[in-house]
Design a protein around this motif. Structure first.
Motif, PDB file in Angstrom:
ATOM      1  N   GLY A  40       0.827  -1.207   0.000  1.00 37.07           N
ATOM      2  CA  GLY A  40       0.000   0.000   0.000  1.00 37.07           C
ATOM      3  C   GLY A  40       0.860   1.256   0.000  1.00 37.07           C
ATOM      4  O   GLY A  40       0.561   2.240  -0.674  1.00 37.07           O
ATOM      5  N   SER A  41       1.954   1.201   0.770  1.00 38.07           N
ATOM      6  CA  SER A  41       2.871   2.328   0.832  1.00 38.07           C
ATOM      7  C   SER A  41       3.554   2.534  -0.523  1.00 38.07           C
ATOM      8  O   SER A  41       3.736   3.660  -0.977  1.00 38.07           O
ATOM      9  CB  SER A  41       3.908   2.066   1.922  1.00 38.07           C
ATOM     10  N   GLU A  42       3.902   1.441  -1.176  1.00 39.74           N
ATOM     11  CA  GLU A  42       4.542   1.522  -2.498  1.00 39.74           C
ATOM     12  C   GLU A  42       3.651   2.280  -3.484  1.00 39.74           C
ATOM     13  O   GLU A  42       4.122   3.107  -4.267  1.00 39.74           O
ATOM     14  CB  GLU A  42       4.848   0.107  -3.002  1.00 39.74           C
ATOM     15  N   TRP A  43       2.337   2.014  -3.447  1.00 41.73           N
ATOM     16  CA  TRP A  43       1.436   2.679  -4.394  1.00 41.73           C
ATOM     17  C   TRP A  43       1.379   4.177  -4.145  1.00 41.73           C
ATOM     18  O   TRP A  43       1.309   4.968  -5.075  1.00 41.73           O
ATOM     19  CB  TRP A  43       0.035   2.049  -4.317  1.00 41.73           C
ATOM     20  N   PHE A  44       1.409   4.553  -2.863  1.00 37.41           N
ATOM     21  CA  PHE A  44       1.450   5.986  -2.552  1.00 37.41           C
ATOM     22  C   PHE A  44       2.752   6.604  -3.049  1.00 37.41           C
ATOM     23  O   PHE A  44       2.765   7.700  -3.614  1.00 37.41           O
ATOM     24  CB  PHE A  44       1.307   6.224  -1.042  1.00 37.41           C
ATOM     25  N   ARG A  45       3.861   5.874  -2.802  1.00 37.27           N
ATOM     26  CA  ARG A  45       5.158   6.395  -3.232  1.00 37.27           C
ATOM     27  C   ARG A  45       5.179   6.658  -4.733  1.00 37.27           C
ATOM     28  O   ARG A  45       5.668   7.683  -5.201  1.00 37.27           O
ATOM     29  CB  ARG A  45       6.265   5.388  -2.891  1.00 37.27           C
ATOM     30  N   GLN A  46       4.659   5.676  -5.492  1.00 35.54           N
ATOM     31  CA  GLN A  46       4.664   5.827  -6.956  1.00 35.54           C
ATOM     32  C   GLN A  46       3.821   7.026  -7.367  1.00 35.54           C
ATOM     33  O   GLN A  46       4.199   7.791  -8.255  1.00 35.54           O
ATOM     34  CB  GLN A  46       4.125   4.551  -7.630  1.00 35.54           C
ATOM     35  N   ALA A  47       2.650   7.174  -6.718  1.00 37.94           N
ATOM     36  CA  ALA A  47       1.757   8.272  -7.072  1.00 37.94           C
ATOM     37  C   ALA A  47       2.381   9.619  -6.705  1.00 37.94           C
ATOM     38  O   ALA A  47       2.311  10.584  -7.472  1.00 37.94           O
ATOM     39  CB  ALA A  47       0.410   8.101  -6.372  1.00 37.94           C
ATOM     40  N   VAL A  48       3.023   9.683  -5.530  1.00 39.51           N
ATOM     41  CA  VAL A  48       3.685  10.916  -5.096  1.00 39.51           C
ATOM     42  C   VAL A  48       4.791  11.300  -6.082  1.00 39.51           C
ATOM     43  O   VAL A  48       4.955  12.458  -6.462  1.00 39.51           O
ATOM     44  CB  VAL A  48       4.260  10.746  -3.667  1.00 39.51           C
ATOM     45  N   LYS A  49       5.525  10.289  -6.523  1.00 39.56           N
ATOM     46  CA  LYS A  49       6.610  10.531  -7.482  1.00 39.56           C
ATOM     47  C   LYS A  49       6.041  11.076  -8.800  1.00 39.56           C
ATOM     48  O   LYS A  49       6.542  12.063  -9.343  1.00 39.56           O
ATOM     49  CB  LYS A  49       7.387   9.240  -7.733  1.00 39.56           C
ATOM     50  N   LEU A  50       4.973  10.449  -9.274  1.00 46.62           N
ATOM     51  CA  LEU A  50       4.389  10.896 -10.546  1.00 46.62           C
ATOM     52  C   LEU A  50       3.866  12.329 -10.443  1.00 46.62           C
ATOM     53  O   LEU A  50       4.003  13.114 -11.372  1.00 46.62           O
ATOM     54  CB  LEU A  50       3.268   9.950 -10.977  1.00 46.62           C
ATOM     55  N   ARG A  51       3.252  12.655  -9.294  1.00 50.21           N
ATOM     56  CA  ARG A  51       2.771  14.018  -9.149  1.00 50.21           C
ATOM     57  C   ARG A  51       3.936  15.012  -9.144  1.00 50.21           C
ATOM     58  O   ARG A  51       3.904  16.028  -9.826  1.00 50.21           O
ATOM     59  CB  ARG A  51       1.969  14.200  -7.858  1.00 50.21           C
TER      60      ARG A  51
END
Ligand SMILES: [Zn+2]
Length: 457
Positions: A133-144
């Motif tokens: 779950g944390s990985e998905w947030f990390r990826q989304a934060v990076k993309l933003r």
């Protein structure tokens, strides 16, 4: 020019893969982050408070390390009312984090399924873990964050940074998967540890051929490239953004990058433990913190107590990861120093907190036999790749250019380890005399700190 593949990748391939096949909510998170970035400061803090209460509730129930810590200070999760209560929790030093991974791991889902190591700048690797779950947030934060620098999924990107695969190649199947993933995302990688004129010339040729939307680089490697471009009068395609990472972006380096690549130069601040912590927007006035995912405090030790740093005052960076339930980091002192911008709305319209001048990420520069500069981050990359074989290391470059490399062996250490170290060093530090020493411990400096790298001048 319409980029057909980029559009196809963004609209069809990536959503199909993430939602349909992998059932990952990365894109939902990204959509939600793109909304919340316009929230006012109060609403952002309210969001952090909810996340913080949930995290502490989970940590108290399921993470032995934090249950014990909270019991020690007499804090029950019911008594936590938002981030104001953050300060009642003790800090987690890097050394404590290093020793406590097992006890900091959650005993109930979400479990710490993703395990990594970082060598940091102190020379002793830190193992850490997080859940999917944390990985998905990390990826989304990076993309933003990369989006603020005009990068969108599927755009051509060129990564000019350290490569652990160049040191310890992953197994063939993993390598094939990584290659496929990079090809689909149109990510291209060039190892930045070698900075000879020949390698910089090849890189300029590659940039002209690829015409990437964005160049992601270690700050000092990017600056070396920019200086080469300026010195040789090389022409580059227009419309590129540059995102710098891993090292502090000095003013003179930013100027060189701007002259070589144009005005779209963006500093980013991240670490292996959290990925993107903060990144710059179009206003180029500080780095916006990824507040929806992380609470970032800047603290000053003052007469035995702690207080928040004033705007412009240097403080120690303390990070709480709101979505890593697998092996939480709560009030983690990551060893960096930073200053913050006076809170308030940025010219871009966002009220996400802003950091400025992050210190402690300066990688000293080594020299090869020809006198060319080689980033010491190369050693961080090498020892991250060798984390199961070496527990601590120290690099000392003597005045005559020769290097003493001392390592404290870990469980997986063997004769091959020394071979890998020698081979990699010979590749990056051509012609430099290298002496390796296997030692029981690295002596601590007079200032009480462990110094990973020393350059005698
Ligand atoms: Zn802004």
């Amino acid at each position: 020019v319409i980029d057909g593949y980029g559009i196809l990748f963004r609209r069809v391939l990536f959503p199909g893969w993430e939602r349909g096949i992998r059932r990952r909510p990365t894109l939902e998170h990204l959509a939600s982050l793109r909304r919340s970035q316009w929230f006012g400061a109060d609403r952002l803090r309210a969001l952090q408070s909810i996340g913080f209460e949930r995290l502490l509730e989970h940590a108290y129930r399921n993470v032995p390390f934090y249950r014990k810590r909270m019991d020690e200070v007499g804090l029950r999760p019911e008594a936590i009312h938002g981030i104001e209560d953050l300060r009642s929790l003790p800090l987690l030093t890097r050394e404590e984090a290093r020793r406590s991974l097992a006890e900091r791991s959650s005993t109930a889902p979400p479990l710490p399924e993703i395990k990594k190591t970082t060598s940091g700048t102190s020379g002793n690797p830190l193992p850490f873990a997080y859940d999917r779950g944390s990985e998905w947030f990390r990826q989304a934060v990076k993309l933003r964050g990369y989006g603020w620098a005009h990068y969108e999924l599927g755009d051509q990107s060129l990564h000019y940074w350290g490569s652990s695969a160049a040191i310890v190649p992953p197994p063939a199947l993993a390598r094939a998967k990584i290659r496929l993933d990079h090809a689909l995302k149109r990510e291209h990688f060039v190892d930045c540890a070698v900075r000879s004129d020949a390698s910089l010339r090849d890189l300029v040729v590659k940039i002209r051929q690829l015409r990437p939307k964005v160049l992601l680089c270690y700050a000092q490697a990017g600056a070396a490239l920019a200086r080469y471009v300026l010195d040789t009068g090389s022409e580059l395609p227009g419309g590129m953004s540059v995102i710098t990472a891993a090292e502090r972006l000095f003013r003179r380096d930013r100027e060189a990058l701007t002259r070589a690549f144009g005005p779209d130069v963006f500093e980013s601040y991240g670490s292996r433990e959290f990925m993107l912590i903060a990144s710059e927007c179009d206003a180029h006035d500080g780095l916006h913190v990824s507040m929806e995912n992380l609470i970032v405090e800047l603290i000053v030790r003052d007469g035995g107590g702690l207080r928040a740093a004033e705007p412009g005052e240097v403080g120690e960076v303390v990070v709480t990861d709101l979505h890593n339930y697998g092996a939480p980091f709560i009030r983690y002192l990551n060893g960096d120093l930073a200053t913050r911008v006076q809170s308030g709305r940025c010219a871009c319209g966002r009220e996400l907190d802003r950091l400025r001048s992050i210190e402690g990420r300066v990688s000293d520069t080594l020299r090869d036999a020809e006198g060319r500069s080689v980033s010491s981050l190369f050693f961080n990359v090498m020892f991250t790749a060798l984390a199961d074989k070496v527990s601590e290391f120290q690099v000392v470059q003597r005045r005559d250019g020769s290097i003493d490399l001392s390592v404290v062996p870990a469980r997986g250490f063997d004769q091959d380890t020394l071979q890998i170290m020698r081979r990699s060093s010979a590749k990056y530090l051509a012609g430099v005399e290298l002496r390796t020493h296997v030692v029981p411990e690295i002596p601590v400096e007079a200032n009480g700190k462990l110094s990973m790298l020393k350059v005698e001048r």
